[in-house]
Design a protein around this motif. Structure first.
Motif, PDB file in Angstrom:
ATOM      1  N   SER A  16     152.207  47.755  55.552  1.00 39.60           N
ATOM      2  CA  SER A  16     153.010  47.553  54.347  1.00 39.60           C
ATOM      3  C   SER A  16     152.598  48.552  53.274  1.00 39.60           C
ATOM      4  CB  SER A  16     152.845  46.123  53.816  1.00 39.60           C
ATOM      5  OG  SER A  16     151.502  45.874  53.459  1.00 39.60           O
ATOM      6  N   PRO A  17     153.546  49.059  52.477  1.00 37.20           N
ATOM      7  CA  PRO A  17     153.234  50.110  51.518  1.00 37.20           C
ATOM      8  C   PRO A  17     152.346  49.646  50.372  1.00 37.20           C
ATOM      9  CG  PRO A  17     155.497  49.359  51.260  1.00 37.20           C
ATOM     10  CD  PRO A  17     154.978  48.732  52.506  1.00 37.20           C
ATOM     11  N   GLU A  18     152.461  48.390  49.973  1.00 40.96           N
ATOM     12  CA  GLU A  18     151.722  47.947  48.788  1.00 40.96           C
ATOM     13  C   GLU A  18     150.267  47.616  49.090  1.00 40.96           C
ATOM     14  OE1 GLU A  18     154.410  46.202  49.861  1.00 40.96           O
ATOM     15  OE2 GLU A  18     156.024  46.845  48.531  1.00 40.96           O
ATOM     16  N   ILE A  19     150.049  46.721  50.050  1.00 43.95           N
ATOM     17  CA  ILE A  19     148.702  46.199  50.256  1.00 43.95           C
ATOM     18  C   ILE A  19     148.133  46.561  51.623  1.00 43.95           C
ATOM     19  CG2 ILE A  19     149.297  43.942  51.239  1.00 43.95           C
ATOM     20  CD1 ILE A  19     147.312  42.747  49.135  1.00 43.95           C
ATOM     21  N   LYS A  20     148.883  47.396  52.363  1.00 47.09           N
ATOM     22  CA  LYS A  20     148.414  47.914  53.651  1.00 47.09           C
ATOM     23  C   LYS A  20     148.118  46.801  54.657  1.00 47.09           C
ATOM     24  CE  LYS A  20     148.661  51.960  51.790  1.00 47.09           C
ATOM     25  NZ  LYS A  20     149.852  52.795  52.030  1.00 47.09           N
ATOM     26  N   ALA A  21     148.987  45.807  54.709  1.00 49.88           N
ATOM     27  CA  ALA A  21     148.869  44.756  55.716  1.00 49.88           C
ATOM     28  C   ALA A  21     149.500  45.236  57.013  1.00 49.88           C
ATOM     29  CB  ALA A  21     149.550  43.482  55.233  1.00 49.88           C
ATOM     30  N   ASN A  22     148.844  44.983  58.128  1.00 46.87           N
ATOM     31  CA  ASN A  22     149.332  45.423  59.425  1.00 46.87           C
ATOM     32  C   ASN A  22     150.262  44.385  60.050  1.00 46.87           C
ATOM     33  OD1 ASN A  22     147.890  47.838  59.397  1.00 46.87           O
ATOM     34  ND2 ASN A  22     146.098  46.923  60.385  1.00 46.87           N
TER      35      ASN A  22
END
Length: 230
Positions: A16-22
Protein backbone atom coordinates in the motif's frame (compact mmCIF):
# COMPACT_ATOMS: atom_id res chain seq x y z
CA UNK A 1 3.77 -5.46 -7.82
CA UNK A 2 6.27 -8.21 -7.04
CA UNK A 3 6.00 -11.79 -8.30
CA UNK A 4 7.06 -14.39 -5.72
CA UNK A 5 7.71 -17.78 -7.33
CA UNK A 6 6.91 -20.78 -5.12
CA UNK A 7 7.05 -24.47 -6.05
CA UNK A 8 3.29 -24.84 -6.51
CA UNK A 9 2.28 -21.38 -7.74
CA UNK A 10 3.11 -17.70 -8.06
CA UNK A 11 2.16 -15.19 -5.39
CA UNK A 12 1.72 -11.53 -6.32
CA UNK A 13 2.69 -9.03 -3.62
CA UNK A 14 1.36 -5.47 -3.48
CA UNK A 15 2.39 -2.78 -1.01
CA UNK A 16 0.00 0.00 0.00
CA UNK A 17 1.31 3.49 -0.84
CA UNK A 18 0.61 5.09 2.53
CA UNK A 19 1.72 2.66 5.21
CA UNK A 20 3.46 -0.02 3.12
CA UNK A 21 1.17 -2.87 4.16
CA UNK A 22 1.68 -6.04 2.13
CA UNK A 23 -1.18 -7.78 0.32
CA UNK A 24 -0.73 -11.16 -1.34
CA UNK A 25 -2.74 -12.53 -4.27
CA UNK A 26 -2.98 -15.99 -5.84
CA UNK A 27 -4.93 -16.57 -9.06
CA UNK A 28 -6.03 -19.94 -10.44
CA UNK A 29 -8.78 -20.83 -12.92
CA UNK A 30 -10.73 -17.57 -12.67
CA UNK A 31 -10.50 -17.65 -8.89
CA UNK A 32 -8.44 -15.34 -6.70
CA UNK A 33 -7.26 -15.70 -3.13
CA UNK A 34 -6.30 -12.43 -1.44
CA UNK A 35 -4.48 -12.18 1.88
CA UNK A 36 -4.89 -8.91 3.82
CA UNK A 37 -6.52 -6.76 1.10
CA UNK A 38 -6.04 -3.03 0.77
CA UNK A 39 -7.44 -0.83 -1.98
CA UNK A 40 -5.11 -1.13 -4.95
CA UNK A 41 -5.92 -0.33 -8.58
CA UNK A 42 -3.06 -2.49 -9.90
CA UNK A 43 -4.43 -5.50 -8.05
CA UNK A 44 -7.94 -4.90 -9.39
CA UNK A 45 -6.53 -4.64 -12.92
CA UNK A 46 -4.76 -7.98 -12.41
CA UNK A 47 -8.04 -9.62 -11.38
CA UNK A 48 -9.78 -8.15 -14.44
CA UNK A 49 -6.98 -9.30 -16.72
CA UNK A 50 -7.34 -12.86 -15.41
CA UNK A 51 -11.16 -12.74 -15.67
CA UNK A 52 -11.58 -13.57 -11.99
CA UNK A 53 -15.14 -14.60 -11.08
CA UNK A 54 -14.84 -15.28 -7.35
CA UNK A 55 -12.56 -14.11 -4.53
CA UNK A 56 -11.55 -15.71 -1.23
CA UNK A 57 -10.08 -13.38 1.40
CA UNK A 58 -7.84 -14.54 4.24
CA UNK A 59 -7.02 -12.16 7.08
CA UNK A 60 -3.97 -12.34 9.33
CA UNK A 61 -5.53 -9.86 11.77
CA UNK A 62 -8.11 -7.14 12.22
CA UNK A 63 -6.24 -3.85 11.77
CA UNK A 64 -7.62 -1.57 9.01
CA UNK A 65 -4.38 -1.37 7.01
CA UNK A 66 -4.86 -5.11 6.36
CA UNK A 67 -8.64 -5.14 5.82
CA UNK A 68 -9.66 -1.89 4.09
CA UNK A 69 -9.75 -3.48 0.63
CA UNK A 70 -12.56 -5.88 1.57
CA UNK A 71 -15.46 -3.54 0.62
CA UNK A 72 -13.96 -2.88 -2.81
CA UNK A 73 -13.63 -6.60 -3.54
CA UNK A 74 -17.03 -7.44 -2.08
CA UNK A 75 -18.75 -4.84 -4.26
CA UNK A 76 -17.41 -6.50 -7.41
CA UNK A 77 -17.09 -10.23 -6.70
CA UNK A 78 -18.80 -13.05 -4.79
CA UNK A 79 -16.55 -13.19 -1.74
CA UNK A 80 -15.71 -15.67 1.03
CA UNK A 81 -13.97 -14.16 4.06
CA UNK A 82 -11.98 -16.33 6.49
CA UNK A 83 -10.44 -15.13 9.77
CA UNK A 84 -9.88 -15.86 13.45
CA UNK A 85 -12.79 -15.43 15.88
CA UNK A 86 -11.54 -12.26 17.61
CA UNK A 87 -10.67 -10.79 14.23
CA UNK A 88 -14.21 -11.50 13.00
CA UNK A 89 -15.70 -9.80 16.05
CA UNK A 90 -13.53 -6.73 15.53
CA UNK A 91 -14.16 -6.16 11.83
CA UNK A 92 -17.92 -6.53 12.30
CA UNK A 93 -17.94 -3.27 14.29
CA UNK A 94 -17.38 -0.14 12.21
CA UNK A 95 -15.76 1.56 15.20
CA UNK A 96 -12.83 -0.86 14.95
CA UNK A 97 -12.28 -0.10 11.27
CA UNK A 98 -11.63 3.59 11.71
CA UNK A 99 -8.12 4.63 10.59
CA UNK A 100 -6.87 5.90 13.95
CA UNK A 101 -3.67 3.84 14.01
CA UNK A 102 -2.93 4.44 10.33
CA UNK A 103 -3.46 8.19 10.72
CA UNK A 104 -1.12 8.24 13.72
CA UNK A 105 1.66 6.49 11.80
CA UNK A 106 1.20 8.77 8.80
CA UNK A 107 1.21 11.87 10.99
CA UNK A 108 4.58 10.83 12.45
CA UNK A 109 5.92 10.26 8.94
CA UNK A 110 4.58 13.62 7.75
CA UNK A 111 6.22 15.45 10.62
CA UNK A 112 9.53 13.81 9.78
CA UNK A 113 9.31 14.20 6.00
CA UNK A 114 7.29 17.41 5.59
CA UNK A 115 4.59 15.56 3.63
CA UNK A 116 0.78 15.48 3.81
CA UNK A 117 0.02 11.78 3.45
CA UNK A 118 -2.23 11.75 6.53
CA UNK A 119 -4.56 14.40 5.09
CA UNK A 120 -4.67 12.69 1.70
CA UNK A 121 -5.40 9.31 3.27
CA UNK A 122 -8.18 10.56 5.54
CA UNK A 123 -9.79 12.40 2.63
CA UNK A 124 -10.41 9.14 0.77
CA UNK A 125 -10.83 6.62 3.61
CA UNK A 126 -14.39 5.36 4.14
CA UNK A 127 -15.58 3.55 7.26
CA UNK A 128 -16.85 0.00 6.81
CA UNK A 129 -17.82 -3.20 8.58
CA UNK A 130 -17.33 -6.79 7.42
CA UNK A 131 -18.94 -10.14 8.18
CA UNK A 132 -16.73 -13.21 8.12
CA UNK A 133 -18.04 -16.34 6.41
CA UNK A 134 -15.68 -18.88 7.99
CA UNK A 135 -14.43 -18.34 11.54
CA UNK A 136 -11.94 -20.41 13.54
CA UNK A 137 -10.47 -20.25 17.04
CA UNK A 138 -7.04 -21.86 17.45
CA UNK A 139 -6.37 -23.81 14.24
CA UNK A 140 -8.05 -24.31 10.87
CA UNK A 141 -7.24 -26.26 7.69
CA UNK A 142 -8.41 -24.97 4.33
CA UNK A 143 -7.94 -26.14 0.75
CA UNK A 144 -8.21 -23.74 -2.18
CA UNK A 145 -7.65 -24.67 -5.84
CA UNK A 146 -5.18 -27.41 -4.94
CA UNK A 147 -3.30 -25.32 -2.38
CA UNK A 148 -3.38 -26.24 1.34
CA UNK A 149 -3.50 -23.60 4.07
CA UNK A 150 -3.25 -24.07 7.83
CA UNK A 151 -4.26 -21.16 10.07
CA UNK A 152 -2.85 -20.80 13.59
CA UNK A 153 -3.93 -18.20 16.16
CA UNK A 154 -0.83 -16.18 17.13
CA UNK A 155 -1.88 -13.57 19.72
CA UNK A 156 0.38 -10.75 20.77
CA UNK A 157 0.13 -8.08 18.10
CA UNK A 158 -3.66 -8.34 18.43
CA UNK A 159 -6.18 -10.80 19.84
CA UNK A 160 -7.31 -11.86 16.37
CA UNK A 161 -3.86 -12.34 14.88
CA UNK A 162 -3.07 -15.54 13.03
CA UNK A 163 -0.38 -16.92 10.79
CA UNK A 164 -1.07 -19.02 7.71
CA UNK A 165 1.18 -21.83 6.49
CA UNK A 166 0.79 -22.57 2.76
CA UNK A 167 1.85 -26.01 1.49
CA UNK A 168 4.53 -26.16 4.20
CA UNK A 169 6.48 -23.74 2.01
CA UNK A 170 5.37 -20.20 2.83
CA UNK A 171 4.29 -18.52 6.05
CA UNK A 172 2.03 -15.45 5.92
CA UNK A 173 2.63 -13.73 9.24
CA UNK A 174 0.76 -10.42 9.06
CA UNK A 175 2.23 -8.24 11.79
CA UNK A 176 3.02 -11.19 14.10
CA UNK A 177 6.50 -11.59 12.64
CA UNK A 178 8.34 -8.96 10.61
CA UNK A 179 11.76 -9.05 8.97
CA UNK A 180 13.01 -5.51 9.52
CA UNK A 181 10.85 -4.31 12.43
CA UNK A 182 10.07 -5.45 15.98
CA UNK A 183 6.56 -6.81 16.53
CA UNK A 184 4.30 -4.22 18.16
CA UNK A 185 2.31 -5.52 21.14
CA UNK A 186 1.27 -2.21 22.70
CA UNK A 187 -1.81 -1.57 20.53
CA UNK A 188 -5.28 -2.27 22.01
CA UNK A 189 -5.73 -6.03 22.22
CA UNK A 190 -1.99 -6.63 22.08
CA UNK A 191 -0.11 -8.64 24.70
CA UNK A 192 3.63 -9.03 25.14
CA UNK A 193 2.95 -11.93 27.52
CA UNK A 194 0.88 -13.84 24.94
CA UNK A 195 3.41 -13.15 22.23
CA UNK A 196 6.32 -14.51 24.26
CA UNK A 197 4.46 -17.47 25.74
CA UNK A 198 2.34 -18.56 22.75
CA UNK A 199 3.45 -17.10 19.44
CA UNK A 200 7.24 -17.14 19.69
CA UNK A 201 7.36 -20.81 20.77
CA UNK A 202 5.02 -21.61 17.87
CA UNK A 203 7.36 -19.94 15.35
CA UNK A 204 10.38 -21.74 16.78
CA UNK A 205 8.65 -25.11 16.32
CA UNK A 206 7.95 -24.55 12.62
CA UNK A 207 10.05 -25.65 9.65
CA UNK A 208 12.97 -23.20 9.54
CA UNK A 209 12.95 -23.26 5.73
CA UNK A 210 9.52 -21.64 5.48
CA UNK A 211 9.54 -18.40 3.51
CA UNK A 212 8.10 -15.67 5.73
CA UNK A 213 5.79 -13.32 3.81
CA UNK A 214 5.08 -10.57 6.36
CA UNK A 215 2.46 -7.83 6.63
CA UNK A 216 5.12 -5.14 6.15
CA UNK A 217 8.61 -5.18 4.69
CA UNK A 218 10.57 -7.85 2.87
CA UNK A 219 10.46 -11.64 3.00
CA UNK A 220 13.03 -13.97 4.60
CA UNK A 221 13.53 -17.59 5.59
CA UNK A 222 12.05 -18.29 9.02
CA UNK A 223 15.21 -19.77 10.49
CA UNK A 224 17.36 -16.79 9.53
CA UNK A 225 14.73 -14.37 10.83
CA UNK A 226 14.48 -16.08 14.23
CA UNK A 227 18.26 -16.26 14.43
CA UNK A 228 18.51 -12.50 13.88
CA UNK A 229 15.85 -11.86 16.54
CA UNK A 230 17.69 -13.77 19.26
Amino acid sequence: MQNIVLKSCNVFQFSSPEIKANMYVLIKENRALVIDPHENSEMMALLDENQVKKVTVLLTHEHPDHTNGIPLLKNKYPLTLICQQKCAEAIADVRNNRPILIAFVLAVQDEKNGTQTEQNFLRTFKEYSCKADIIFDKKFNYDWQGEHFVFYNTPGHSQGSCCIVMNNEALFTGDSLLVDYPVITRFPGGSTKDYKSISLPFFKALNSNLLVLPGHGKSAKLGKLLEDML
